[in-house]
Design an enzyme around this catalytic site. Sequence first.
Site, PDB file in Angstrom:
ATOM      1  N   ASN A  54       7.301   3.986 -11.109  1.00  0.00           N
ATOM      2  CA  ASN A  54       8.562   4.738 -11.147  1.00  0.00           C
ATOM      3  C   ASN A  54       9.237   4.411 -12.459  1.00  0.00           C
ATOM      4  O   ASN A  54       9.483   3.233 -12.748  1.00  0.00           O
ATOM      5  CB  ASN A  54       9.462   4.293  -9.993  1.00  0.00           C
ATOM      6  CG  ASN A  54       8.800   4.539  -8.650  1.00  0.00           C
ATOM      7  OD1 ASN A  54       8.725   5.660  -8.188  1.00  0.00           O
ATOM      8  ND2 ASN A  54       8.281   3.481  -8.033  1.00  0.00           N
TER       9      ASN A  54
ATOM     10  N   SER B  51      10.391   9.269  -3.364  1.00  0.00           N
ATOM     11  CA  SER B  51      11.075   8.970  -2.102  1.00  0.00           C
ATOM     12  C   SER B  51      10.264   9.364  -0.866  1.00  0.00           C
ATOM     13  O   SER B  51      10.828   9.664   0.180  1.00  0.00           O
ATOM     14  CB  SER B  51      12.456   9.648  -2.047  1.00  0.00           C
ATOM     15  OG  SER B  51      13.315   9.079  -2.998  1.00  0.00           O
TER      16      SER B  51
ATOM     17  N   TYR C 152      15.713   4.653   3.060  1.00  0.00           N
ATOM     18  CA  TYR C 152      17.156   4.850   2.874  1.00  0.00           C
ATOM     19  C   TYR C 152      18.008   4.721   4.121  1.00  0.00           C
ATOM     20  O   TYR C 152      19.215   4.574   4.019  1.00  0.00           O
ATOM     21  CB  TYR C 152      17.412   6.221   2.235  1.00  0.00           C
ATOM     22  CG  TYR C 152      16.705   6.388   0.914  1.00  0.00           C
ATOM     23  CD1 TYR C 152      17.036   5.583  -0.173  1.00  0.00           C
ATOM     24  CD2 TYR C 152      15.692   7.328   0.754  1.00  0.00           C
ATOM     25  CE1 TYR C 152      16.385   5.716  -1.385  1.00  0.00           C
ATOM     26  CE2 TYR C 152      15.037   7.477  -0.463  1.00  0.00           C
ATOM     27  CZ  TYR C 152      15.387   6.661  -1.520  1.00  0.00           C
ATOM     28  OH  TYR C 152      14.737   6.799  -2.712  1.00  0.00           O
TER      29      TYR C 152
ATOM     30  N   ARG D   6       9.357   0.318 -12.185  1.00  0.00           N
ATOM     31  CA  ARG D   6       8.953  -0.390 -10.958  1.00  0.00           C
ATOM     32  C   ARG D   6       7.583   0.100 -10.531  1.00  0.00           C
ATOM     33  O   ARG D   6       7.346   1.311 -10.509  1.00  0.00           O
ATOM     34  CB  ARG D   6       9.967  -0.107  -9.847  1.00  0.00           C
ATOM     35  CG  ARG D   6      10.150  -1.239  -8.850  1.00  0.00           C
ATOM     36  CD  ARG D   6      10.958  -0.764  -7.654  1.00  0.00           C
ATOM     37  NE  ARG D   6      10.122   0.055  -6.816  1.00  0.00           N
ATOM     38  CZ  ARG D   6      10.526   1.174  -6.194  1.00  0.00           C
ATOM     39  NH1 ARG D   6      11.761   1.600  -6.309  1.00  0.00           N
ATOM     40  NH2 ARG D   6       9.679   1.840  -5.457  1.00  0.00           N
TER      41      ARG D   6
ATOM     42  N   ASP E 289       4.639   0.232  -7.607  1.00  0.00           N
ATOM     43  CA  ASP E 289       4.386   0.078  -6.169  1.00  0.00           C
ATOM     44  C   ASP E 289       2.901  -0.181  -5.940  1.00  0.00           C
ATOM     45  O   ASP E 289       2.061   0.478  -6.556  1.00  0.00           O
ATOM     46  CB  ASP E 289       4.761   1.369  -5.412  1.00  0.00           C
ATOM     47  CG  ASP E 289       6.258   1.640  -5.426  1.00  0.00           C
ATOM     48  OD1 ASP E 289       7.038   0.731  -5.746  1.00  0.00           O
ATOM     49  OD2 ASP E 289       6.638   2.785  -5.094  1.00  0.00           O
TER      50      ASP E 289
ATOM     51  N   GLU F 192       1.712   3.677  -7.632  1.00  0.00           N
ATOM     52  CA  GLU F 192       2.450   4.529  -8.569  1.00  0.00           C
ATOM     53  C   GLU F 192       3.387   3.690  -9.404  1.00  0.00           C
ATOM     54  O   GLU F 192       3.683   2.540  -9.080  1.00  0.00           O
ATOM     55  CB  GLU F 192       3.268   5.593  -7.812  1.00  0.00           C
ATOM     56  CG  GLU F 192       4.319   4.975  -6.900  1.00  0.00           C
ATOM     57  CD  GLU F 192       5.586   5.810  -6.774  1.00  0.00           C
ATOM     58  OE1 GLU F 192       5.710   6.863  -7.439  1.00  0.00           O
ATOM     59  OE2 GLU F 192       6.475   5.387  -6.016  1.00  0.00           O
TER      60      GLU F 192
ATOM     61  N   GLU G  63      15.616  14.421  -4.969  1.00  0.00           N
ATOM     62  CA  GLU G  63      16.226  13.088  -4.883  1.00  0.00           C
ATOM     63  C   GLU G  63      17.663  13.056  -5.409  1.00  0.00           C
ATOM     64  O   GLU G  63      18.177  11.999  -5.778  1.00  0.00           O
ATOM     65  CB  GLU G  63      15.355  12.076  -5.642  1.00  0.00           C
ATOM     66  CG  GLU G  63      14.032  11.832  -4.942  1.00  0.00           C
ATOM     67  CD  GLU G  63      13.104  10.973  -5.772  1.00  0.00           C
ATOM     68  OE1 GLU G  63      13.055   9.772  -5.511  1.00  0.00           O
ATOM     69  OE2 GLU G  63      12.451  11.494  -6.679  1.00  0.00           O
TER      70      GLU G  63
ATOM     71  N   GLY H 166      15.475   3.587  -8.139  1.00  0.00           N
ATOM     72  CA  GLY H 166      16.840   3.564  -7.598  1.00  0.00           C
ATOM     73  C   GLY H 166      17.669   2.446  -8.206  1.00  0.00           C
ATOM     74  O   GLY H 166      17.174   1.347  -8.460  1.00  0.00           O
TER      75      GLY H 166
HETATM   76  N1  ADP Z   1      -2.870   4.735  -0.386  1.00  0.00           N
HETATM   77  C1  ADP Z   1      -1.908   4.281   0.401  1.00  0.00           C
HETATM   78  N2  ADP Z   1      -2.175   3.413   1.403  1.00  0.00           N
HETATM   79  C2  ADP Z   1      -1.198   2.957   2.215  1.00  0.00           C
HETATM   80  N3  ADP Z   1       0.090   3.324   2.126  1.00  0.00           N
HETATM   81  C3  ADP Z   1       0.421   4.185   1.143  1.00  0.00           C
HETATM   82  C4  ADP Z   1      -0.540   4.703   0.231  1.00  0.00           C
HETATM   83  N4  ADP Z   1       0.079   5.539  -0.623  1.00  0.00           N
HETATM   84  C5  ADP Z   1       1.371   5.544  -0.266  1.00  0.00           C
HETATM   85  N5  ADP Z   1       1.585   4.744   0.789  1.00  0.00           N
HETATM   86  C6  ADP Z   1       2.872   4.532   1.454  1.00  0.00           C
HETATM   87  O1  ADP Z   1       3.736   5.625   1.138  1.00  0.00           O
HETATM   88  C7  ADP Z   1       4.866   5.172   0.394  1.00  0.00           C
HETATM   89  C8  ADP Z   1       5.229   6.156  -0.693  1.00  0.00           C
HETATM   90  O2  ADP Z   1       4.138   6.330  -1.575  1.00  0.00           O
HETATM   91  P1  ADP Z   1       4.275   6.283  -3.142  1.00  0.00           P
HETATM   92  O3  ADP Z   1       2.936   6.590  -3.716  1.00  0.00           O
HETATM   93  O4  ADP Z   1       4.921   5.016  -3.572  1.00  0.00           O
HETATM   94  O5  ADP Z   1       5.208   7.557  -3.452  1.00  0.00           O
HETATM   95  P2  ADP Z   1       6.784   7.763  -3.657  1.00  0.00           P
HETATM   96  O6  ADP Z   1       6.897   8.317  -5.037  1.00  0.00           O
HETATM   97  O7  ADP Z   1       7.209   8.770  -2.660  1.00  0.00           O
HETATM   98  O8  ADP Z   1       7.453   6.432  -3.489  1.00  0.00           O
HETATM   99  C9  ADP Z   1       4.446   3.813  -0.139  1.00  0.00           C
HETATM  100  O9  ADP Z   1       5.603   3.040  -0.380  1.00  0.00           O
HETATM  101  C10 ADP Z   1       3.552   3.286   0.958  1.00  0.00           C
HETATM  102  O10 ADP Z   1       4.302   2.780   2.069  1.00  0.00           O
HETATM  103 MG    MG Z   2       6.877   4.640  -4.255  1.00  0.00          MG
END
Ligand code: ADP
Ligand code: MG
Length: 305
Positions: free
Chosen positions: A271, A149, A215, A254, A256, A269, A22, A275
């Site tokens: 963060n 990301s 991005y 943050r 998610d 997750e 990243e 960003g």
């Molecule tokens: N279990 C899940 N179900 C549906 N979408 C998911 C799931 N896990 C991740 N995603 C999708 O993938 C994206 C990235 O996953 P995330 O776990 O937030 O990792 P990163 O650290 O890459 O942001 C999320 O923003 C979401 O759109």
């Molecule tokens: Mg994420």
Amino acid sequence: MTQIDVSRFGRVAVIYGGTSAEREVSLESGQAVLDALNAAGVDAIGIDLAEGLSVLLEASFDRAFIALHGRGGEDGCLQGALELIGKPYTGSGVMASAIAMDKITTKQIWKAKGLPTPTFMSCPSDAAVETVLKNVGVPAMVKPAREGSSIGMSRVDRAEDLPVALASARDFDGDVLVEAFVSGREFTVAILGERALPVIGLSTPHRFFDYEAKYKAEDTRYRIPSGLDESLEKEIQSLSLAAYQAIGCEGWGRVDLMLDAQNQPWLLEVNTIPGMTSHSLVPMAAKSVGIDFQALVLEILEQSL
Ligand SMILES: Nc1ncnc2c1ncn2[C@@H]1O[C@H](COP(=O)(O)OP(=O)(O)O)[C@@H](O)[C@H]1O
Ligand SMILES: [Mg+2]
């Protein structure tokens, strides 16, 4: 314009760049933070960690604003180095940073504390596809345990696509997480100090919020206010704050999450150094409650005093 006495901060090193996947995002975050600090009259310098730890050790500064994303900067290593040289820094400490970097450990803690996170399994390289299908099934998300990301991540809808997805995640991390796919709406919640900022809704025509959607794409939509009714908005804010605190995070971050068709939230997750570009999500949430980018940067920095 800010009213606060910026001399209290002393000289601030904005640490950015680095060598993680990243790096590009971090260069942008770091520059934006550096510009905001300079504009506020703070004595600030930029340090690109890609030049090595010696640059950091030789630099003269009083505290650090860490604007690195991913491994080496967001994962507790740099936080540990700063602890050893006695320099205060922004954001979470060593342990929370390390835990938050690892999606598997984060989910284990949430699960143990009764916080909702999708069904998952940690997937060793010799795991049989049948075992993954039995424990998690499809559709699933396959993720490197310690990336960001959306790098190395795939959505798998058909069992036969699982081996390729596992292999591409493993290119980024020997530890791979397979997680049940939640079909529904996606949200993110910025945390500043002890409070959750307004929920942001995200939508993309992509199959998930991938690197392009984050991005590059022009068709990613952000909704703030989120459009959720007041009680659900509050529920998601307090769940996100609880999820953040369960990991021991501090300063800012943050969370998610997804909301399924029954409005059940599922944590994905946290963060610890999200960003910080002018168009990033934490600044967007802050702006919605009247905190402009410069005030946000100063508030994050104040948490390190
Ligand atoms: N279990 C899940 N179900 C549906 N979408 C998911 C799931 N896990 C991740 N995603 C999708 O993938 C994206 C990235 O996953 P995330 O776990 O937030 O990792 P990163 O650290 O890459 O942001 C999320 O923003 C979401 O759109
Ligand atoms: Mg994420």
